[in-house]
Design an enzyme around this catalytic site. Structure first.
Site, PDB file in Angstrom:
ATOM      1  CB  CYS A 127      -0.918   0.036   1.202  1.00  0.00           C
ATOM      2  SG  CYS A 127      -2.184  -1.210   1.164  1.00  0.00           S
ATOM      3  CG  HIS A 152      11.446  -2.797   4.036  1.00  0.00           C
ATOM      4  ND1 HIS A 152      11.167  -3.982   4.689  1.00  0.00           N
ATOM      5  CD2 HIS A 152      10.971  -2.940   2.776  1.00  0.00           C
ATOM      6  CE1 HIS A 152      10.546  -4.801   3.853  1.00  0.00           C
ATOM      7  NE2 HIS A 152      10.407  -4.189   2.678  1.00  0.00           N
ATOM      8  CG  HIS A 159      -2.876  20.735   4.355  1.00  0.00           C
ATOM      9  ND1 HIS A 159      -4.126  21.218   4.657  1.00  0.00           N
ATOM     10  CD2 HIS A 159      -2.173  21.792   3.865  1.00  0.00           C
ATOM     11  CE1 HIS A 159      -4.192  22.501   4.342  1.00  0.00           C
ATOM     12  NE2 HIS A 159      -3.018  22.879   3.855  1.00  0.00           N
ATOM     13  CG  HIS A 214      -2.565   3.772   3.990  1.00  0.00           C
ATOM     14  ND1 HIS A 214      -3.186   3.716   2.764  1.00  0.00           N
ATOM     15  CD2 HIS A 214      -2.544   2.498   4.456  1.00  0.00           C
ATOM     16  CE1 HIS A 214      -3.525   2.470   2.498  1.00  0.00           C
ATOM     17  NE2 HIS A 214      -3.154   1.707   3.508  1.00  0.00           N
ATOM     18  CG  HIS A 235     -17.946   7.368   4.213  1.00  0.00           C
ATOM     19  ND1 HIS A 235     -18.738   8.046   3.315  1.00  0.00           N
ATOM     20  CD2 HIS A 235     -18.795   6.709   5.029  1.00  0.00           C
ATOM     21  CE1 HIS A 235     -20.010   7.793   3.575  1.00  0.00           C
ATOM     22  NE2 HIS A 235     -20.072   6.993   4.615  1.00  0.00           N
ATOM     23  CG  ASN A 288      -6.728   0.124   2.108  1.00  0.00           C
ATOM     24  OD1 ASN A 288      -6.035   0.563   1.195  1.00  0.00           O
ATOM     25  ND2 ASN A 288      -6.219  -0.545   3.126  1.00  0.00           N
TER      26      ASN A 288
HETATM   27  C1  LIG Z   1     -11.147  -4.204  11.302  1.00  0.00           C
HETATM   28  C2  LIG Z   1     -11.507  -3.059  12.223  1.00  0.00           C
HETATM   29  C3  LIG Z   1     -12.244  -1.991  11.413  1.00  0.00           C
HETATM   30  C4  LIG Z   1     -12.482  -3.581  13.313  1.00  0.00           C
HETATM   31  O1  LIG Z   1     -12.684  -2.603  14.272  1.00  0.00           O
HETATM   32  P1  LIG Z   1     -13.554  -2.836  15.607  1.00  0.00           P
HETATM   33  O2  LIG Z   1     -13.868  -1.481  16.124  1.00  0.00           O
HETATM   34  O3  LIG Z   1     -14.706  -3.709  15.285  1.00  0.00           O
HETATM   35  O4  LIG Z   1     -12.642  -3.465  16.678  1.00  0.00           O
HETATM   36  P2  LIG Z   1     -11.786  -4.730  16.952  1.00  0.00           P
HETATM   37  O5  LIG Z   1     -10.400  -4.387  16.577  1.00  0.00           O
HETATM   38  O6  LIG Z   1     -12.121  -5.062  18.351  1.00  0.00           O
HETATM   39  O7  LIG Z   1     -12.256  -5.957  16.043  1.00  0.00           O
HETATM   40  C5  LIG Z   1     -13.532  -6.623  16.116  1.00  0.00           C
HETATM   41  C6  LIG Z   1     -13.328  -8.130  16.057  1.00  0.00           C
HETATM   42  O8  LIG Z   1     -12.514  -8.444  14.926  1.00  0.00           O
HETATM   43  C7  LIG Z   1     -11.361  -9.166  15.327  1.00  0.00           C
HETATM   44  N1  LIG Z   1     -10.239  -8.751  14.505  1.00  0.00           N
HETATM   45  C8  LIG Z   1      -9.724  -7.500  14.384  1.00  0.00           C
HETATM   46  N2  LIG Z   1      -8.683  -7.504  13.559  1.00  0.00           N
HETATM   47  C9  LIG Z   1      -8.536  -8.776  13.118  1.00  0.00           C
HETATM   48  C10 LIG Z   1      -7.621  -9.413  12.247  1.00  0.00           C
HETATM   49  N3  LIG Z   1      -6.675  -8.721  11.635  1.00  0.00           N
HETATM   50  N4  LIG Z   1      -7.753 -10.733  12.041  1.00  0.00           N
HETATM   51  C11 LIG Z   1      -8.760 -11.435  12.649  1.00  0.00           C
HETATM   52  N5  LIG Z   1      -9.657 -10.880  13.480  1.00  0.00           N
HETATM   53  C12 LIG Z   1      -9.541  -9.567  13.726  1.00  0.00           C
HETATM   54  C13 LIG Z   1     -11.170  -8.790  16.788  1.00  0.00           C
HETATM   55  O9  LIG Z   1     -10.464  -9.794  17.479  1.00  0.00           O
HETATM   56  C14 LIG Z   1     -12.587  -8.683  17.267  1.00  0.00           C
HETATM   57  O10 LIG Z   1     -13.075  -9.994  17.487  1.00  0.00           O
HETATM   58  P3  LIG Z   1     -14.000 -10.367  18.739  1.00  0.00           P
HETATM   59  O11 LIG Z   1     -15.259  -9.583  18.506  1.00  0.00           O
HETATM   60  O12 LIG Z   1     -14.181 -11.839  18.608  1.00  0.00           O
HETATM   61  O13 LIG Z   1     -13.263  -9.941  19.941  1.00  0.00           O
HETATM   62  C15 LIG Z   1     -10.257  -2.462  12.912  1.00  0.00           C
HETATM   63  O14 LIG Z   1      -9.735  -3.412  13.817  1.00  0.00           O
HETATM   64  C16 LIG Z   1      -9.191  -2.081  11.918  1.00  0.00           C
HETATM   65  O15 LIG Z   1      -9.279  -1.048  11.249  1.00  0.00           O
HETATM   66  N6  LIG Z   1      -8.118  -2.882  11.882  1.00  0.00           N
HETATM   67  C17 LIG Z   1      -6.959  -2.626  11.019  1.00  0.00           C
HETATM   68  C18 LIG Z   1      -7.240  -3.058   9.621  1.00  0.00           C
HETATM   69  C19 LIG Z   1      -5.938  -3.218   8.838  1.00  0.00           C
HETATM   70  O16 LIG Z   1      -5.208  -4.154   9.108  1.00  0.00           O
HETATM   71  N7  LIG Z   1      -5.663  -2.299   7.898  1.00  0.00           N
HETATM   72  C20 LIG Z   1      -4.448  -2.280   7.143  1.00  0.00           C
HETATM   73  C21 LIG Z   1      -4.708  -2.805   5.774  1.00  0.00           C
HETATM   74  S1  LIG Z   1      -3.179  -3.226   5.022  1.00  0.00           S
HETATM   75  C22 LIG Z   1      -2.681  -1.899   4.194  1.00  0.00           C
HETATM   76  O17 LIG Z   1      -3.409  -0.967   4.040  1.00  0.00           O
HETATM   77  C23 LIG Z   1      -1.301  -1.970   3.683  1.00  0.00           C
HETATM   78  C24 LIG Z   1      -0.956  -3.036   2.640  1.00  0.00           C
HETATM   79  O18 LIG Z   1      -1.753  -3.926   2.360  1.00  0.00           O
HETATM   80  O19 LIG Z   1       0.142  -3.015   2.055  1.00  0.00           O
END
Ligand SMILES: CC(C)(COP(=O)(O)OP(=O)(O)OC[C@H]1O[C@@H](n2cnc3c(N)ncnc32)[C@H](O)[C@@H]1OP(=O)(O)O)[C@@H](O)C(=O)NCCC(=O)NCCSC(=O)CC(=O)O
Length: 482
Positions: free
Chosen positions: A180, A259, A346, A350, A379, A383
């Site tokens: 990303c 990195h 600003h 990401h 929104h 992503n």
């Molecule tokens: C997914 C979310 C929106 C969920 O938010 P919530 O407010 O619901 O809160 P939370 O974190 O308690 O998560 C809710 C439930 O999901 C589970 N949970 C959260 N993250 C998880 C994961 N990575 N794998 C498996 N389960 C997961 C938690 O244990 C919880 O389970 P239970 O309810 O059983 O306790 C947030 O956690 C989030 O934004 N996470 C980061 C997402 C991410 O990794 N983004 C980067 C993308 S990669 C990128 O952009 C770069 C690239 O690819 O190069």
């Protein structure tokens, strides 16, 4: 996610050494800037074009629900997980997906699906970019393409050269698997090419292909990627030609790449992989926010002294000294927070997910208005991987926030695990609305919630288990493509 910008003062051998290094750094930066200006080595962003797919590629709640029900491997507990994630994801009703997923063909992706997705993006954005800059394809000297998860042969860069009939001597680079934050890697590459060639023009074509990487299994960390990643992309025109300086939008001030690939946890938190059934997808581990936090702190250790004004360096140094002195007192705060607002007006964070924006925003001390562009991008467009930052920038521009001399700090994260940052200076007042044009006045919306709970709240009801086959049967009567 806890991201504390905690630069441990004991990591500096001595306070004096720190100050001396800073003054030396300032002197070297001044001399380098002077040298760059004299040798045409500035990097100007002439313009950029973000991709807005056609509305038949939208992924509203109903369609997402059908796609989920279409996956017969999922059970009630998986629905509950998905509902929770999607509701809290920050993603709205208007994001876009690839055509094969919308057509219900996600389990049998074909090569042409990948080509179709990428072709639609680059043709729309490059046609637009050439038209609005009046630059001709044959004027392009450098082409850098970054698309992480679709690397056919010949490369997408070759496909672009073929369509636009670029010159035989075009310098071409095709980056894959870089995640990303790859558009800042592409930018870094262009910056290096600019050092050895005067008065040239470069194209960066930045996107992600998700049509071949949709996950059809039931591993939660891989299901998460389907919820967050959406179709999008951006093409940019860059130059070091001073003649184009007055037409340019931004000029690059510095770029820092970090990195953490040598750290096993960081390396493994974000991976393209197969699940226990051999189904391919993208794993986003629970430890990803921790890796992002680590990479961010490492990056800031390098970036902060480059961009902070002298006053802020002194303030930070003083607070760090106090921290050292008070280390023995448990009541004292153990954190020295850098005031990043003294370095940029600003912030393009990401929009990787709610936790990513919340985490960085909070720990950089940013307010609601600072993080609004990233939330709105998540929104409206989801992503979109490497191109996400450019939608965030577009939002700022559409809101007419970018004024001459303002500084924009971009912070990208990506698999590896990487944190790449850069600072731009705005060359002139900017106000193109680009992909935000038709609805910028509606942002930020009064309500950000999506209607998932309303429509799919039944998964948490007592009779949910019995409802699953009924809902699936209804879905068969009204399949995904209808
Ligand atoms: C997914 C979310 C929106 C969920 O938010 P919530 O407010 O619901 O809160 P939370 O974190 O308690 O998560 C809710 C439930 O999901 C589970 N949970 C959260 N993250 C998880 C994961 N990575 N794998 C498996 N389960 C997961 C938690 O244990 C919880 O389970 P239970 O309810 O059983 O306790 C947030 O956690 C989030 O934004 N996470 C980061 C997402 C991410 O990794 N983004 C980067 C993308 S990669 C990128 O952009 C770069 C690239 O690819 O190069």
């Amino acid at each position: 996610m806890n991201m504390i910008v905690d630069i441990d003062p004991s990591s500096f051998p001595a306070w004096m050494l720190f100050l001396t290094s800073f003054f030396l750094y300032t002197l070297i930066s001044f001399l380098r800037n002077y040298y760059d200006r004299r040798t045409n080595q500035q990097c100007y962003l002439v313009d950029y074009s973000c991709f807005k797919p056609t509305s038949d590629r939208k992924l509203p709640t109903d369609l997402c629900g059908k796609i989920i029900l279409n996956n017969t491997k999922l059970e009630l507990s998986d629905y509950k997980f998905l509902l929770k994630i999607i509701v809290n994801s920050g993603i709205g009703e208007d994001t876009y997906g690839p055509r094969n997923i919308i057509a219900g063909e996600e389990e049998a992706p074909r090569l042409h699906h990948g080509h179709q997705e990428v072709d639609e993006f680059f043709q729309a954005t490059l046609d637009d970019l050439f038209a609005k800059t009046s630059v001709l394809p044959e004027e392009i000297d450098v082409l850098v393409v970054n698309i992480s998860m679709f690397a056919p042969s010949p490369s997408i860069s070759a496909r672009i050269i073929n369509r636009y009939k670029l010159r035989e001597d075009v310098k071409v680079y095709n980056l894959s698997g870089m995640g990303c934050s790859a558009s800042l890697i592409a930018l870094d590459l262009v910056k290096y090419v600019f050092r050895s060639h005067k008065n040239i023009k470069a194209l960066v074509v930045s996107s992600e292909s998700i049509s071949l990487s949709w996950y059809s299994g039931n591993d939660k960390s891989m299901m998460l990627a389907n919820c967050l990643f959406r179709s999008g992309g951006c093409s940019m025109l860059l130059t070091n030609d001073p003649v184009l300086k007055t037409r340019a939008k931004l000029v690059l001030k510095c770029l820092v790449r970090v990195h953490l690939g040598s750290d096993d946890d960081a390396y493994n938190c974000c991976l393209q992989m197969e699940d226990h059934e051999g189904l391919q997808g993208f794993h986003l581990g629970k430890s990803l926010p921790r890796a992002a936090s680590k990479a961010f702190v490492q990056n800031m250790k390098i970036l902060a002294p480059k961009i902070l004004p002298l006053k802020e360096i002194f303030r930070f140094g003083l607070r760090s000294l106090m921290k050292l002195k008070n280390k023995s007192s448990p009541k004292q705060s153990t954190t020295s927070v850098v005031d990043f607002k003294s370095a940029a007006e600003h912030f393009c964070l990401h929009p990787g997910g709610a936790a990513v924006i919340n985490g960085i925003g909070k720990n950089m001390g940013l307010n609601e208005k600072d993080v609004e562009p990233s939330w709105m991008t998540l929104h409206r467009f989801g992503n979109t991987s490497a191109s996400s930052l450019w939608y965030v920038l577009g939002y700022m521009e559409a809101k007419k926030r970018l004024k001459k001399k303002d500084r924009v700090l971009m912070i990208g994260f990506g698999s590896g695990f990487k944190c790449n940052t850069c600072v731009w200076e705005v060359v002139r007042d900017l106000e193109d609305a680009d992909v935000w044009e038709e609805n910028i006045h509606n942002y930020p919306p009064q309500r950000l919630e999506n209607p998932f709970v309303e429509k799919y709240g039944w998964v948490n009801e007592d009779d949910a288990e019995e409802q699953v086959p009924i809902r699936r049967a209804q879905m068969i009567d009204h399949p995904v493509k209808s």
